[in-house]
Write a protein that holds these residues in place. Sequence first.
Motif, PDB file in Angstrom:
ATOM      1  N   HIS A 214       0.785  -1.285   0.035  1.00 27.92           N
ATOM      2  CA  HIS A 214       0.072  -0.065  -0.198  1.00 27.92           C
ATOM      3  C   HIS A 214       1.088   1.158   0.060  1.00 27.92           C
ATOM      4  O   HIS A 214       0.489   2.224  -0.754  1.00 27.92           O
ATOM      5  CB  HIS A 214      -0.893  -0.147   1.214  1.00 27.92           C
TER       6      HIS A 214
ATOM      7  N   ALA B 207       2.471   1.858  -3.163  1.00 27.91           N
ATOM      8  CA  ALA B 207       1.379   2.213  -4.490  1.00 27.91           C
ATOM      9  C   ALA B 207       0.916   3.723  -3.921  1.00 27.91           C
ATOM     10  O   ALA B 207       0.844   4.409  -4.973  1.00 27.91           O
ATOM     11  CB  ALA B 207       0.256   1.194  -4.305  1.00 27.91           C
TER      12      ALA B 207
ATOM     13  N   ALA C 143       3.375   6.168  -5.429  1.00 33.02           N
ATOM     14  CA  ALA C 143       3.214   6.226  -6.917  1.00 33.02           C
ATOM     15  C   ALA C 143       1.707   6.951  -7.200  1.00 33.02           C
ATOM     16  O   ALA C 143       1.563   6.754  -8.575  1.00 33.02           O
ATOM     17  CB  ALA C 143       3.652   4.871  -7.547  1.00 33.02           C
ATOM     18  N   GLY C 144       0.939   7.272  -6.527  1.00 36.52           N
ATOM     19  CA  GLY C 144      -0.127   7.727  -6.681  1.00 36.52           C
ATOM     20  C   GLY C 144      -1.320   6.545  -7.307  1.00 36.52           C
ATOM     21  O   GLY C 144      -1.933   7.252  -8.107  1.00 36.52           O
ATOM     22  N   ARG C 145      -1.314   5.270  -6.906  1.00 32.75           N
ATOM     23  CA  ARG C 145      -2.022   4.547  -7.424  1.00 32.75           C
ATOM     24  C   ARG C 145      -2.635   3.451  -6.401  1.00 32.75           C
ATOM     25  O   ARG C 145      -1.963   3.383  -5.370  1.00 32.75           O
ATOM     26  CB  ARG C 145      -1.237   3.656  -8.456  1.00 32.75           C
ATOM     27  N   ALA C 146      -3.492   2.569  -6.721  1.00 31.25           N
ATOM     28  CA  ALA C 146      -3.907   1.655  -5.574  1.00 31.25           C
ATOM     29  C   ALA C 146      -3.278   0.196  -5.772  1.00 31.25           C
ATOM     30  O   ALA C 146      -2.276   0.056  -6.800  1.00 31.25           O
ATOM     31  CB  ALA C 146      -5.353   1.426  -5.952  1.00 31.25           C
ATOM     32  N   SER C 147      -3.152  -0.573  -4.763  1.00 36.88           N
ATOM     33  CA  SER C 147      -2.556  -1.777  -4.841  1.00 36.88           C
ATOM     34  C   SER C 147      -3.679  -3.269  -4.788  1.00 36.88           C
ATOM     35  O   SER C 147      -3.948  -3.212  -3.521  1.00 36.88           O
ATOM     36  CB  SER C 147      -1.315  -2.000  -3.695  1.00 36.88           C
TER      37      SER C 147
ATOM     38  N   ARG D 250      -6.897   8.069   0.159  1.00 36.76           N
ATOM     39  CA  ARG D 250      -7.820   8.378  -1.322  1.00 36.76           C
ATOM     40  C   ARG D 250      -8.605   7.140  -1.311  1.00 36.76           C
ATOM     41  O   ARG D 250      -8.063   6.096  -0.906  1.00 36.76           O
ATOM     42  CB  ARG D 250      -6.521   8.138  -2.683  1.00 36.76           C
TER      43      ARG D 250
ATOM     44  N   ALA E 230      -9.896   5.336  -3.694  1.00 34.59           N
ATOM     45  CA  ALA E 230      -9.431   4.547  -4.526  1.00 34.59           C
ATOM     46  C   ALA E 230      -8.060   3.650  -4.108  1.00 34.59           C
ATOM     47  O   ALA E 230      -8.228   2.539  -4.427  1.00 34.59           O
ATOM     48  CB  ALA E 230      -9.002   5.297  -5.825  1.00 34.59           C
ATOM     49  N   GLY E 231      -7.323   4.374  -3.375  1.00 30.57           N
ATOM     50  CA  GLY E 231      -6.174   3.539  -2.882  1.00 30.57           C
ATOM     51  C   GLY E 231      -6.419   2.548  -1.706  1.00 30.57           C
ATOM     52  O   GLY E 231      -5.845   1.450  -1.810  1.00 30.57           O
TER      53      GLY E 231
END
Length: 432
Positions: free
Chosen positions: A184, A187, A190-194, A230, A232-233
Amino acid sequence: MTAPQDSRTDAAPAPRWLTPLLWLLIAAAALVVFAPGLEGAFVYDDLRLVARAPASQSIGAAFERFLEPLYAFEDPGADVQRGLWRPLTSASFALGRTLGGGEPFAYHLISLALHLVAALLLMRLSALLLVTRAGTSAIRAWLCAGVAGLVFVLHPAQVESVAWISAVNDPLWVSLGLGALLAHERAALAGRASIVAGLLTLAALLAKEHAIVVPLLAVTLDLTARRRPRPAGLAPLGAACLLWYGLRVSVFGGADAGLFRPAGDYGLTAGREVSLRLELLGGFLQNILLPLDPAVFRPLRPELPEGSGVVWSALLWICGWLAALLWAARARRGAVLAGLYGFGVVVLPFIATPETAGRFPLSDRYVYLGVGLLALGAAAALGRLRSPAPLLGLGLLAAAGCGWVARGHVPTFAGDIAFNVAAVEDAPKDPN
């Protein structure tokens, strides 16, 4: 509100040999402390949950009985069911039987191996937090992480989870949970979800229900990095919790999911409900920060003896923890905050609902991960000093003291006689 990462981060990576060297040193220290426990026999719950449980007899049986409780607290005809549903724990018991033919040695070896895996993942997460939050050089970050990992591995509070076969669920869920948090955090940077973080969270929950704190710890990592959590994250971790809850509902046959029914009515008054929570929080802190008196069972006392001073002692420990939190927040020490807040998150389920933990809510196994998080907080604070001498000196001294006490506690789990003697000393009035 998302803040950029600290611009002081040192771009130079640590030497490739440093991480394996630190881990090998930690593994060697753990072997010195826990080696006597590898010869330990089955004790207490081991006979019921490991040696005789149907799902623990083979890997095939573990999968066949995937949707059956490891242990049910009520009779099958009871209106409300509650129990332990830990299919991955059952699978680990089945693996131990497969590898060792039912002898205790293989089970102990699995527990110790998982303990070392948890230490390695704690080190990796600690180093990442120190580099990204404090701008610590990679070498200094790994030294701090190594000290935290060493204290985590050797702490006396870990003996119950490592030397007692039945408690393998603690190093198992914490290894998976730390893997989820590491995925987590990477991710999130890097600004994304895992998706990996979600899968590991689900696996941790299938090992022990205490892993429900993993999403809360992920939020803690976000907040202590001064970034907005976030949705989404966090969605993969939330989805894992929902799937796990749905599976538990199917296992126990109700919305209660076998989780929330208290383990007993202990006749606590309203005042004692409050003082018990203070006693637990302060007791967890004391047992981690001053681990001089490890115990097998610390019984819940419906009434405190007059003049015992337990609550006042607990308040002192709590005030010290809160003062450290306030300092870290004012000084913007993100890695220190992550460790201190994380400890509070880990013990929260037992502070909020102590009765669900049964007669022994102050058990050492409940702070298995909490030990590592407080060690991270302390190492991160010392790591910011100009010289590494205090970090290494105090860290090694603390680890040596922990190892000495822990090695003396390991024989408690050597067999029924030693275990029962210790249990009677710690909880003489308990009928079990």
